[in-house]
Every structure is written in C-alpha cells, then in structure tokens.
Enzyme design. Structure first.
Site, PDB file in Angstrom:
ATOM      1  N   CYS A  79       0.835  -1.212   0.000  1.00  0.00           N
ATOM      2  CA  CYS A  79       0.000   0.000   0.000  1.00  0.00           C
ATOM      3  C   CYS A  79       0.868   1.260   0.000  1.00  0.00           C
ATOM      4  CB  CYS A  79      -0.925  -0.031   1.221  1.00  0.00           C
ATOM      5  SG  CYS A  79      -1.825   1.502   1.515  1.00  0.00           S
ATOM      6  N   CYS A  82      -0.105   3.976   2.537  1.00  0.00           N
ATOM      7  CA  CYS A  82       0.276   3.554   3.900  1.00  0.00           C
ATOM      8  C   CYS A  82       1.704   3.993   4.203  1.00  0.00           C
ATOM      9  CB  CYS A  82       0.164   2.044   4.048  1.00  0.00           C
ATOM     10  SG  CYS A  82      -1.488   1.364   3.805  1.00  0.00           S
TER      11      CYS A  82
END
Length: 319
Positions: A79, A82
């Site tokens: 991700c 993230c």
C-alpha cells in the site's frame, strides 16, 4: 450521564467482541500496574510508543487502552499511501511523549483484525479508548490533520477517564517540543481550542484562516471536523433518532442522525439517509441537503469508495 460527544463514536462503531477472547496469547503490550498509567516492557527498560500487533496479541492491547489511548494503523506492505502516512503517525505519536500509543496492524498477516475493523480500504486509522473503537480517518492525510485528530482523541479520552501515559524518559517532553514545527497562528489557535474542547473558538479560528487564504485545504478540513463535533456535542442519540423517525422530511432532524452516524463510523448509513431525504424533497428545498452531503463527503475523503458511490447517486438525483 449522557455520553459526551464524540462519545457517540464509542457506541458500536466496530464490533471487536470476538477479538477480546484472544487476550491469553502473548501480547505486544501489558497493562500497567498501579497509578493509572500504562507501561510496556522492553529489554532496555524504555517504553516503545510504536509497536506491531497481531490477531493473537490484540486482546491485551484492548486492555491497555483502558489506561492510555491506543491509535491503530491498519496497513499493508503493498500500500503506497500507507507508506506515506505511517511515518507521520509515528512522528506525531512520538512527539506526544507517551500520551498516545501506536499499534500497527499488517492486514495481510492479520485477517481477523482487518475483518473486525471492517477495513474496506487502507490505510485506515482508528483508536481504542477504554476498550472501545473510535473511527478516525481513512487514507493518507496531511500531518496537521493528524495532529488535529489526535488532539480531539485526547480530549475524548479524557472525557472517558483514560488519561494515563507511558513513561518514555525525562527528556521526552523537551525533545518533542524541539521537534514539533510551528503551526500558522490561526491553525495553532484552532489546535489549542480543540485540545481544550472549545469547538466554537476552533471554528472561528479556522474560518479566519480561510478568509486569509480560501485555498487553505487544511483549514477547510479542520473546519468540517470541528463543526461536526460542535453540532453533536450536546445532542442525545436516542432523542435524535426518535425525532427523525417521527418526521422523515424534517431536514434538521435527519441532519442530526446523519451527523451521529458519521461520528460513529456508520458512513454509508449517513449518506443513505441524506440521499433518501434529498430524493423526497421538493427541488426548492434540496439545497441544504446537498450542501451537507458535500461537507460530509469532504470529511470522509473524496477517494473513499463510499463517497464515490454516494456522489454517483447524488448526480443521478440531480440530473
């Protein structure tokens, strides 16, 4: 006593009851002994403020949240957002010098936690206060927004008696003060007001910041969050639901329940309520509902799948 807002956030936002039974596994954290403070064990005697948590260790993290608020960062290695957000979360938590802890959850390695938090998209950040979940935000957000949300979280935790800290060494406060960059004056005024629970003063400060610079997106986002808190802080959830049920076309009554739903993490319920109201109202009365929907879209985030779906339905109702 009626729950203080955003105490409504604590009422069933996420069902974690199934995870409580897993507390007998080894935990990343241990609840504190005495003094109402939380402390975590580490070989060098210092207290880690950021740690990994698993499906097996999560039960004791819930218990730890009864003494100090715990922020939960749901992330994955693949991700990209993230990787942008996690360093910001770690920085701000570290600067708070033990007033918050950060528990990091790899959703790929811990599917039960991902399911328990209903993590439909990541990064997703929630908090635990007194063993109960508090939705914070989804997606990568700017550092200042993280600071403002964490200030609101500390205020909420204090309202629920969760005021413990984790000892991190005598030099921590000085280091945090030196590391924290100065905010613009009006943003700092809003931040201080939020921390003190004075939402009206925070609204005034953010509005002044937007008058100075209408392109100040951080002020705009902060203003939306504080207005939500301000609207629901003195409302009773059951009374609001009763009023909305008895008057389906009463705009203010439906707004009140939608605000509670957003604050409690029931985003789709809030959007559906307002879109249904929009569809039933005469065209001349629809403008306030559209404006409130757009405001709530901004709070949740334009890239959120729930916002995208709701925008699509709104467009179909408009045209």
């Amino acid at each position: 006593m009626t729950d203080p807002t955003p105490g409504a956030v604590l009422r069933g936002a996420v069902d974690l009851s199934a995870l409580r039974s897993r507390a007998n596994a080894p935990a990343a954290q241990a609840a504190a002994q005495g003094g109402g403070q939380g402390e975590t064990a580490r070989a060098d005697g210092a207290a880690p403020l950021v740690f990994d948590v698993t499906d097996e260790s999560f039960g004791q993290v819930l218990e730890l949240s009864r003494t100090v608020p715990v922020v939960v960062d749901l992330w994955a290695e693949w991700c990209g957002p993230c990787k942008q957000l996690s360093p910001i979360l770690e920085k701000v938590v570290t600067e708070l010098a033990g007033r918050l802890l950060l528990a990091k959850v790899d959703v790929d390695a811990n599917p039960q936690l991902a399911q328990g938090f209903r993590a439909q998209s990541i990064p997703m950040v929630v908090a635990l206060v007194a063993g109960q979940p508090v939705p914070l935000f989804t997606g990568a957000v700017p550092e200042q927004q993280v600071r403002e949300v964490f200030a609101q979280l500390l205020q909420l935790a204090a309202q629920h008696g969760v005021t413990g800290t984790v000892p991190v060494g005598a030099a921590s406060d000085d280091a945090a003060e030196a590391a924290e960059p100065a905010l613009p004056p009006l943003h700092q005024e809003a931040f201080d007001a939020i921390e003190a629970g004075d939402y009206a003063r925070a609204v005034t400060a953010y509005e002044a910041a937007l008058q100075q610079d209408p392109r100040d997106e951080q002020a705009r986002a902060g203003l939306g969050r504080v207005r939500l808190l301000q609207r629901v802080q003195n409302l009773d959830l059951q009374q609001a639901r009763d009023a909305a049920a008895s008057a389906p076309l009463d705009i203010d009554a439906q707004f009140a329940v939608a605000d509670f739903d957003i604050a409690g993490g029931h985003v789709e319920d809030a959007f559906a309520r307002l879109l249904d109201l929009f569809a039933q109202l005469p065209a001349a009365d629809r403008a306030p509902v559209r404006e409130r929907l757009l405001e709530l879209f901004g709070l949740v985030g334009d890239s959120d799948a729930r916002v995208i779906r709701a925008r699509g339905r709104l467009a179909s109702l408009l045209f």
